[in-house]
Design a protein around this motif. Structure first.
Motif, PDB file in Angstrom:
ATOM      1  N   GLU A 256      17.863  -3.957  41.739  1.00 31.16           N
ATOM      2  CA  GLU A 256      19.102  -3.178  41.735  1.00 31.16           C
ATOM      3  C   GLU A 256      20.268  -3.970  42.330  1.00 31.16           C
ATOM      4  O   GLU A 256      21.389  -3.911  41.841  1.00 31.16           O
ATOM      5  N   VAL A 257      19.987  -4.719  43.391  1.00 31.31           N
ATOM      6  CA  VAL A 257      21.030  -5.544  44.004  1.00 31.31           C
ATOM      7  C   VAL A 257      21.488  -6.619  43.022  1.00 31.31           C
ATOM      8  O   VAL A 257      22.696  -6.875  42.873  1.00 31.31           O
ATOM      9  N   LYS A 258      20.549  -7.242  42.328  1.00 27.65           N
ATOM     10  CA  LYS A 258      20.896  -8.291  41.360  1.00 27.65           C
ATOM     11  C   LYS A 258      21.712  -7.714  40.204  1.00 27.65           C
ATOM     12  O   LYS A 258      22.684  -8.344  39.732  1.00 27.65           O
ATOM     13  N   LYS A 259      21.374  -6.539  39.762  1.00 24.62           N
ATOM     14  CA  LYS A 259      22.125  -5.905  38.672  1.00 24.62           C
ATOM     15  C   LYS A 259      23.574  -5.647  39.107  1.00 24.62           C
ATOM     16  O   LYS A 259      24.524  -5.933  38.364  1.00 24.62           O
ATOM     17  N   ALA A 260      23.747  -5.116  40.314  1.00 24.40           N
ATOM     18  CA  ALA A 260      25.095  -4.859  40.832  1.00 24.40           C
ATOM     19  C   ALA A 260      25.864  -6.162  41.016  1.00 24.40           C
ATOM     20  O   ALA A 260      27.064  -6.242  40.734  1.00 24.40           O
ATOM     21  N   LEU A 261      25.168  -7.198  41.475  1.00 21.58           N
ATOM     22  CA  LEU A 261      25.818  -8.487  41.679  1.00 21.58           C
ATOM     23  C   LEU A 261      26.263  -9.088  40.353  1.00 21.58           C
ATOM     24  O   LEU A 261      27.375  -9.620  40.239  1.00 21.58           O
ATOM     25  N   ASP A 262      25.409  -9.007  39.337  1.00 22.80           N
ATOM     26  CA  ASP A 262      25.771  -9.523  38.010  1.00 22.80           C
ATOM     27  C   ASP A 262      27.024  -8.830  37.477  1.00 22.80           C
ATOM     28  O   ASP A 262      27.911  -9.471  36.898  1.00 22.80           O
ATOM     29  N   GLU A 263      27.097  -7.513  37.693  1.00 28.24           N
ATOM     30  CA  GLU A 263      28.271  -6.759  37.231  1.00 28.24           C
ATOM     31  C   GLU A 263      29.508  -7.136  38.038  1.00 28.24           C
ATOM     32  O   GLU A 263      30.617  -7.224  37.500  1.00 28.24           O
ATOM     33  N   GLY A 264      29.326  -7.347  39.340  1.00 25.83           N
ATOM     34  CA  GLY A 264      30.440  -7.773  40.180  1.00 25.83           C
ATOM     35  C   GLY A 264      30.963  -9.137  39.763  1.00 25.83           C
ATOM     36  O   GLY A 264      32.174  -9.362  39.697  1.00 25.83           O
ATOM     37  N   ILE A 265      30.048 -10.049  39.464  1.00 27.64           N
ATOM     38  CA  ILE A 265      30.441 -11.390  39.021  1.00 27.64           C
ATOM     39  C   ILE A 265      31.175 -11.330  37.687  1.00 27.64           C
ATOM     40  O   ILE A 265      32.207 -11.995  37.507  1.00 27.64           O
ATOM     41  N   ALA A 266      30.660 -10.541  36.754  1.00 23.16           N
ATOM     42  CA  ALA A 266      31.323 -10.406  35.451  1.00 23.16           C
ATOM     43  C   ALA A 266      32.738  -9.864  35.620  1.00 23.16           C
ATOM     44  O   ALA A 266      33.682 -10.327  34.955  1.00 23.16           O
ATOM     45  N   PHE A 267      32.890  -8.902  36.511  1.00 17.48           N
ATOM     46  CA  PHE A 267      34.222  -8.349  36.790  1.00 17.48           C
ATOM     47  C   PHE A 267      35.131  -9.429  37.378  1.00 17.48           C
ATOM     48  O   PHE A 267      36.281  -9.596  36.959  1.00 17.48           O
ATOM     49  N   GLY A 268      34.621 -10.163  38.349  1.00 15.02           N
ATOM     50  CA  GLY A 268      35.401 -11.224  38.971  1.00 15.02           C
ATOM     51  C   GLY A 268      35.822 -12.292  37.976  1.00 15.02           C
ATOM     52  O   GLY A 268      36.934 -12.832  38.062  1.00 15.02           O
ATOM     53  N   ASN A 269      34.953 -12.596  37.027  1.00 13.41           N
ATOM     54  CA  ASN A 269      35.273 -13.626  36.040  1.00 13.41           C
ATOM     55  C   ASN A 269      36.350 -13.157  35.064  1.00 13.41           C
ATOM     56  O   ASN A 269      37.159 -13.959  34.583  1.00 13.41           O
ATOM     57  N   GLU A 270      36.383 -11.868  34.774  1.00 10.19           N
ATOM     58  CA  GLU A 270      37.478 -11.324  33.961  1.00 10.19           C
ATOM     59  C   GLU A 270      38.789 -11.405  34.738  1.00 10.19           C
ATOM     60  O   GLU A 270      39.839 -11.745  34.182  1.00 10.19           O
ATOM     61  N   VAL A 271      38.721 -11.100  36.022  1.00  9.83           N
ATOM     62  CA  VAL A 271      39.901 -11.202  36.881  1.00  9.83           C
ATOM     63  C   VAL A 271      40.402 -12.644  36.915  1.00  9.83           C
ATOM     64  O   VAL A 271      41.608 -12.905  36.840  1.00  9.83           O
ATOM     65  N   ALA A 272      39.477 -13.589  37.005  1.00 15.56           N
ATOM     66  CA  ALA A 272      39.844 -15.007  37.104  1.00 15.56           C
ATOM     67  C   ALA A 272      40.658 -15.454  35.901  1.00 15.56           C
ATOM     68  O   ALA A 272      41.662 -16.161  36.038  1.00 15.56           O
ATOM     69  N   ALA A 273      40.212 -15.045  34.719  1.00 22.55           N
ATOM     70  CA  ALA A 273      40.912 -15.453  33.498  1.00 22.55           C
ATOM     71  C   ALA A 273      42.337 -14.917  33.475  1.00 22.55           C
ATOM     72  O   ALA A 273      43.282 -15.632  33.111  1.00 22.55           O
TER      73      ALA A 273
END
Length: 330
Positions: A256-273
């Motif tokens: 569950e922690v890894k799933k939340a982290l993956d979603e957080g990273i994906a969100f951050g990468n959209e922000v980065a662009a």
């Protein structure tokens, strides 16, 4: 008397059961330390992860985020992780060369033509294998957070490599980045990220390399009159944890922690662009720094000057790994 003893034993048993229940119910605390502002891609990725965990696992896991080097800097956070003082960190990929030489591939100048190429490589089988390249040293990579491509700022205009000769540039603690500036005839200085603004303001250094979001959020543009849009290198982060902590989590909690982290990273990468575009425009609008756009001919000179760094580190990094990363451009 016997009844009294029985009552005492019963009360003691209930108290013990309550204590055990409380211990079982106590949430797992994950301290996530990083060195940049909360409005950066990494900062937003960390906060998104925290919020998702709170929403889904509030009674089991609590994530505490410490931005802006509040808890540890990138130079000390991995040692702190080994001691159990922090559970998650996201240092720049440049910070791991003492644990593995493979991740130095990300520091090679002009390796990726754009962020899409970097993303393709990181999501490839080889990119995923790199996440586990430090497990024997007690560290496990959990994902890549984008920041973006690097630009070079200075107190003077930089249009061709010769313009950098003799200047002092702050770099991260990376031998590849040191070699990159040495190839220009410049002097690289390994300094903490938290000191860069003051070093620039006092002219203790002449320039630095960073992404648009870092240049804006850390206000480097206020003390650097020129920024050359070179897109010469990558600043991404590796979300890392200790193998002992990660492997010690219950399987369901870890998933569950890894799933939340993956979603957080994906969100951050959209922000980065998006931030790469927005923050560059904010710097332009401020009028504090002049953006220097290289012609194709000028850019070719920078590539030619820095490309020998690839060969210098080919044996350490591995030619196959470099070739695989470069192939992501196609």
């Amino acid at each position: 008397m016997l009844r009294k003893v029985t009552q005492i034993l019963a009360i003691t048993a209930v108290s013990s059961m309550l204590a055990i229940g409380t211990a079982v119910a106590a949430p797992i605390t994950i301290k996530f330390a990083h060195v940049v502002a909360e409005n950066t891609p990494k900062g937003q990725a960390a906060n998104k992860f925290r919020d998702l965990v709170a929403e889904r696992m509030g009674d089991k896991v609590v994530v505490e985020v410490f931005p802006n080097s509040q808890l540890f800097g990138d130079d000390t956070v991995l040692e702190a992780m080994a001691l159990g003082d922090v559970q998650l960190a996201a240092p720049s990929l440049s910070k791991f060369d003492r644990y593995t030489k493979s991740l130095q591939v990300f520091d090679l100048p002009f390796l990726f033509s754009d962020m899409a190429a970097a993303e393709r490589f990181q999501q490839s089988d080889i990119g995923n294998e790199l996440l586990m390249s430090m497990e024997s040293k007690g560290l496990i990579g959990l994902g890549y957070i984008h920041n973006g491509l690097k630009q070079i700022s200075a107190h003077k205009p930089l249009r061709v490599p010769e313009d950098a000769r003799g200047l002092k540039f702050r770099i991260q603690a990376s031998n590849v980045l040191a070699a990159q500036f040495e190839a220009l005839g410049a002097m690289p200085l390994k300094k903490p990220f938290s000191e860069v603004f003051t070093l620039l303001q006092t002219k203790a250094i002449d320039g630095q390399e960073n992404t648009w979001s870092n240049i804006y959020s850390q206000k480097f543009f206020e003390v650097q009159p020129y920024i050359t849009e070179s897109n010469h290198g990558l600043i991404d982060y590796l979300v890392v944890t200790s193998a002992e902590f990660w492997n010690g989590l219950p399987d369901d909690i870890r998933a569950e922690v890894k799933k939340a982290l993956d979603e957080g990273i994906a969100f951050g990468n959209e922000v980065a662009a998006q931030k790469a575009l927005d923050d560059k425009q904010k710097i332009i609008d401020s009028g504090r720094s002049e953006i220097i756009y290289l012609t194709p001919e000028e850019r070719a000179l920078w590539v030619e000057a820095m490309k020998p760094v690839w060969q210098k580190f080919e044996e350490e990094i591995g030619k196959e790994l470099i070739d695989a990363a470069y192939a992501s451009n196609e």
